[in-house]
Every structure is written in structure tokens, then in C-alpha cells.
Design an enzyme around this catalytic site. Structure first.
Site, mmCIF file in Angstrom:
data_model
loop_
_atom_site.group_PDB
_atom_site.id
_atom_site.type_symbol
_atom_site.label_atom_id
_atom_site.label_comp_id
_atom_site.label_asym_id
_atom_site.label_seq_id
_atom_site.Cartn_x
_atom_site.Cartn_y
_atom_site.Cartn_z
ATOM 1 C CE LYS A 28 2.382 -45.053 -103.006
ATOM 2 N NZ LYS A 28 3.781 -44.732 -103.157
ATOM 3 N NE ARG A 33 6.187 -34.870 -100.041
ATOM 4 C CZ ARG A 33 6.440 -35.951 -100.773
ATOM 5 N NH1 ARG A 33 5.601 -37.089 -100.735
ATOM 6 N NH2 ARG A 33 7.624 -36.213 -101.484
ATOM 7 N N GLY A 101 9.496 -46.694 -100.178
ATOM 8 C CA GLY A 101 10.484 -45.793 -100.159
ATOM 9 C C GLY A 101 10.211 -44.491 -99.729
ATOM 10 N NE ARG A 129 12.817 -48.184 -104.184
ATOM 11 C CZ ARG A 129 11.640 -47.418 -104.065
ATOM 12 N NH1 ARG A 129 10.473 -48.086 -103.474
ATOM 13 N NH2 ARG A 129 11.555 -46.603 -104.998
ATOM 14 C CB SER A 174 14.961 -38.482 -106.490
ATOM 15 O OG SER A 174 14.330 -38.957 -105.111
ATOM 16 C CG ASP A 326 5.150 -43.205 -109.249
ATOM 17 O OD1 ASP A 326 6.532 -43.643 -109.222
ATOM 18 O OD2 ASP A 326 4.856 -42.352 -108.183
ATOM 19 C CE LYS A 353 10.765 -44.124 -109.338
ATOM 20 N NZ LYS A 353 10.677 -43.024 -108.671
ATOM 21 N NE ARG A 402 3.232 -45.879 -108.721
ATOM 22 C CZ ARG A 402 2.273 -45.457 -108.055
ATOM 23 N NH1 ARG A 402 0.980 -45.797 -108.177
ATOM 24 N NH2 ARG A 402 2.353 -44.479 -106.953
HETATM 25 C C1 S3P Z 1 7.500 -39.920 -104.592
HETATM 26 C C2 S3P Z 1 8.600 -39.590 -105.236
HETATM 27 C C3 S3P Z 1 9.027 -40.320 -106.583
HETATM 28 C C4 S3P Z 1 7.874 -41.533 -106.792
HETATM 29 C C5 S3P Z 1 7.163 -42.233 -105.303
HETATM 30 C C6 S3P Z 1 6.599 -41.171 -104.612
HETATM 31 C C7 S3P Z 1 7.273 -38.901 -103.279
HETATM 32 O O1 S3P Z 1 10.148 -41.193 -106.057
HETATM 33 O O2 S3P Z 1 8.197 -42.258 -107.635
HETATM 34 O O3 S3P Z 1 6.040 -42.988 -106.000
HETATM 35 O O4 S3P Z 1 6.190 -38.852 -102.685
HETATM 36 O O5 S3P Z 1 8.173 -38.152 -103.150
HETATM 37 P P1 S3P Z 1 11.598 -40.662 -106.428
HETATM 38 O O6 S3P Z 1 11.857 -39.848 -105.674
HETATM 39 O O7 S3P Z 1 12.419 -42.028 -106.126
HETATM 40 O O8 S3P Z 1 11.417 -40.228 -107.808
#
Ligand code: S3P
Length: 449
Positions: A28, A33, A101, A129, A174, A326, A353, A402
């Protein structure tokens, strides 16, 4: 709680041994990206193995709204004709990032240094969030934002017309925030520096380099110091998205807890910023062999052979949290069926999350007869041993894929069935979860089917 159409309650019941191959969909994080970087390169980026989950499809729509041409050619096969760094056009309408997110935070970063405005929204989960973690650093570049109280969506970002580069230390572990700042730095002149105290997933750094940006990473006393030179010309790429190690954790954990199982999970990332769950499971006594280690799409991967094992609780090192953030929900399921207690500290990020994952797992596990202790930054699961968990409850999934999948895995090894009130969020990251797990031998049913 709704947000993905009519809720679909699902039930998982004790099953015989799981057997076969669990080829999970594309990663994902890398899929988001690939679309975003493709939109920032001039020319055609080709992507194979793209995750076609709702989160990523929302990012594809968003990239179209900002002016890129995003086309699906076949299953997992996509192309993106990008508009170049700084080439986004202002969207005509509100950008709906659904449950994601990652989607909203990365896209806010990209547009923050382009002289355009955009308004973002999401589902009931995403709109709760915190976005301040992105709007704070993008304000340093000159972007403005106004959203609901507490820095929540819906929110409008006014991109900086004359962005300045920044040096920013990310206050929490993060990858989304780190990536948002780097993406904002792409269209700022000069060097943007991001410092992270703990290493988080590094797909943005790897991909920026792949697309031809000038980026360097230094390990310093203060942490990882990432320096990006702004306003590069990104060159279109051919990207093969590896399978998602976070999705692979579900069949891996299921095979670990269901007696007699043997499951082959091909192409699981061994990227050190993503593989903490596998190290942890092995420490707990899981029987996992790592075969055919190789590079796929620039990521180190291995095929996993997972056999049922009796596992025991451990103290998970907090320093490992970012590399398995995760996977704590499904780890807590394995912990419940292990002997002894599993202590998970340094996990407060789980509270922000798709839902508060400590609270969601604690509630559901307790309803199934498991003792769970928690504080703001800690979750402790008292294992009941193999076959020792009563189950027999309906757990809330809180619009969190999840959480829903974790309880479906739990039900495969509890004495009584385990249900979730709503399985629809599973489609955000792992649309084939139900079919794939059933092919292995799981007994999952939709209650109103
Ligand atoms: C992610 C970063 C993580 C992860 C999310 C995917 C990413 O979140 O929990 O599922 O692709 O950069 P955080 O940046 O909030 O830790």
C-alpha cells in the site's frame, strides 16, 4: 459506524489446518507513492503490481484531480503521465481521500509548495485523525491551512506561492509526516532537511532517488538526517510494486496459530523498516523459514514458509515499533493464543491510526475472554495458550481494516466463533483477504449473505 456503504458483519470460526500459497497484493505504501511520484515526473511512469485497494484508488483519483493522467491497463497494471514538480493544477472539487491517512498527508505535502488551493476530506475515520502533524511543518514552507477544530478534515490548504526550504525534526515516528515534508521540499528552492529520531519506512527516500532527485541520508547523533535538493526534474520510472508485508502478516499469523497449518507466503519485504513483525514472531517461537532472498522492485524480499507453532509471549523492544507499527493488532491476536504475556511498549502512535488500535484490540480481545492491560503508550496481552481463548463475541472494527482482519484471524483458533460488526473496511488495503484466506481453509462468512 459507517463510511463504506452498508456494514457487512462477518464471522470467522475455528478451522482445520491452513494450507497453500498466500500471494498477497501490492504494498500500500509503495502503491500510493508510485502514483504520486509518477504524477510529479514529466512523461509516462509504468506501474505493475499496484494495490487496487480503495485507499490507493482514492489517491489515483486525487492525482487526476491535480492534472495527471492516470490509466489502468489491466489488473495491477497502471500508467501515470505526470505534470512535473510544481506542475499541479488546482482541483475543481473537494479531494476525498476516503480512509487513507497516507494519501491525504502525502498529497497535502506535495501541493503545499505549489501556488494552488485544495480542500481535503475523508470518511468518518479519516475526518477524526490529526492533520496538525502535517500542517505544522508545511506552514514553515509558507503554506496556510484551515480545517475543523483540532486540525481535523475537512481542511483547505493554501499552497505557498514563494516556498522556502526548511529544516524540520519530525516530532513523532511517522513516515507520513517525513514524506509530506520531503514532498513539500521538492518544489522549494535549495535544500530541505528532515531529521527523524527513529527510522520509519523509507520508501519515499528510495523512490525519490529512483526518480532522479538529489537526496542523501546521514545517520547522526540526532537521528537520520535526510537532505533533499529542491526543484529537481523527476524522470518517469518503471515500477514493479512488491507484495505488502503488512498484508502478508495476516496469513503468516493465521498459519502460526491454527494447528497443523503450513502456508507459503511469497515475496515478503525484508526491508528493515518494515519487517519487525517477522523478527518478533520468530522470537515468540513461530516456525518461519525465509527462502529465496532476493531484490524485487528495489526492495529486499524473501518467500516465507510458515508452519503452526506453539508460541510464547515476549517483551517487544520499543525500538522495533516503527518497523511493525501496523502489525500490532494482529500480533496481539498471536499473543492471546501464546503462553505467558506479551508486552508492547512505545506504541502510542497506534492511538491515532484508522482508529485507536490499542482501545479497539483491547475491547475485542476482552470480549473474547482475554485479559489486556493498557496505558497511553503500552498494551500487555495475557496469553491463554494454544486453543485457550474462548471467543464467542462480536467485535467492533471501528472503520479499521486491520482491526477487522485481526479479529477474523483470531476466530480461526478460538473455541467459539468471532464476529466483526463490519468487514467493509478490509477493502481499503486487502480486497482479496476473504477469498484468499478461504482458499487456505479459513471459515469466514458474511453474516447477511
Ligand atoms: C505509512 C506510514 C505509517 C503507517 C501507514 C502507512 C506510509 O503511518 O501506519 O499505514 O505509507 O507512510 P504513520 O506515518 O502515521 O506512522
Amino acid at each position: 459506524m459507517s463510511g463504506h456503504g452498508t456494514p457487512i458483519p462477518m464471522t470467522s470460526r475455528k478451522c482445520g489446518p491452513l494450507n497453500g500459497e498466500a500471494a498477497v497484493p501490492g504494498d500500500k505504501s509503495i502503491s500510493h507513492r508510485a502514483l504520486i511520484f509518477g504524477a510529479l515526473a514529466v512523461g509516462e511512469t509504468k506501474v505493475t503490481g499496484l494495490l487496487e485497494g480503495e485507499d490507493v484508488l482514492d489517491t489515483a483519483k486525487a492525482m487526476r484531480a491535480f492534472g495527471a493522467t492516470v490509466t489502468q491497463h489491466g489488473p495491477g497494471e497502471w500508467s501515470v503521465n505526470g505534470v512535473g514538480v510544481g506542475g499541479f493544477s488546482e482541483p475543481d472539487n473537494v479531494i476525498d481521500c476516503g480512509n487513507s491517512g497516507t494519501g491525504v498527508r502525502l498529497i497535502m505535502g506535495v501541493m503545499a509548495t505549489q501556488g494552488i488551493n485544495a480542500t481535503f476530506t475523508g470518511d468518518a475515520s479519516l475526518n477524526k485523525r490529526p492533520m496538525g502533524r502535517v500542517t505544522d511543518p508545511i506552514a514553515l514552507f509558507g503554506a496556510q491551512s484551515v480545517g475543523r477544530s483540532g486540525g481535523r478534515l475537512p481542511m483547505t490548504i493554501v499552497g505557498a506561492t514563494e516556498p522556502v526550504p526548511v529544516e524540520y525534526t519530525v516530532p513523532m515516528p511517522s513516515a507520513q509526516v517525513k514524506s509530506a515534508v520531503l514532498l513539500a521540499g521538492l518544489n522549494a528552492p535549495g535544500q530541505t532537511v528532515v531529521i527523524e529520531k527513529e527510522a520509519t519506512r523509507d520508501h519515499t527516500e528510495r523512490m525519490l532517488e529512483g526518480f532522479g532527485a538529489e537526496i542523501s541520508v546521514e545517520e547522526t547523533e540526532d537521528g537520520r538526517r535526510i537532505t533533499l535538493t529542491g526543484q529537481p526534474e523527476l524522470k518517469p520510472q518503471v515500477i514493479s510494486v512488491p507484495r505488502d508485508p503488512s498484508s502478508a502478516a495476516f496469513p503468516t499469523c493465521a498459519a502460526t496459530i491454527v494447528p497443523g497449518s503450513e502456508v507459503f507466503v511469497p515475496g515478503v519485504s525484508q526491508n528493515l523498516t518494515r519487517n519487525g513483525i517477522y523478527t518478533t514472531l520468530v522470537e515468540m517461537g513461530a516456525d518461519i523459514t525465509f527462502e529465496n532472498e532476493r531484490l524485487e522492485g528495489g526492495e529486499p524480499v524473501a518467500d516465507l514458509r510458515v508452519r503452526y507453532a506453539e508460541t510464547h509471549g515476549i517483551e517487544v523492544p520499543p525500538a522495533r515499533a516503527a518497523s511493525m507499527i501496523d502489525e500490532y493488532p494482529v500480533l496481539s491476536v498471536v499473543a492471546a493464543l501464546s503462553t505467558g504475556k506479551t508486552v508492547m511498549r512505545g506504541v502510542k502512535e497506534l492511538r491515532v491510526k484508522e482508529c485507536d488500535r490499542i482501545d479497539a484490540m483491547a475491547r475485542g480481545l476482552r470480549a473474547c475472554g482475554v485479559t489486556v492491560e493498557e496505558d497511553e503508550d503500552t498494551m500487555i496481552v495475557h496469553g491463554m495458550g494454544p486453543g485457550g481463548v474462548p471467543g464467542g463475541a462480536t467485535c467492533e472494527s471501528f472503520l479499521d481494516h486491520r482491526i477487522a482482519m485481526s479479529f477474523m484471524v483470531l476466530g480461526m483458533a478460538t473455541q467459539n466463533p468471532v464476529s466483526v460488526d463490519d468487514g467493509t473496511p478490509i477493502a481499503t488495503s486487502f480486497p482479496v483477504f476473504e477469498d484468499l484466506m478461504k482458499t487456505l481453509g479459513a471459515q469466514i462468512a458474511r453474516d447477511n449473505a
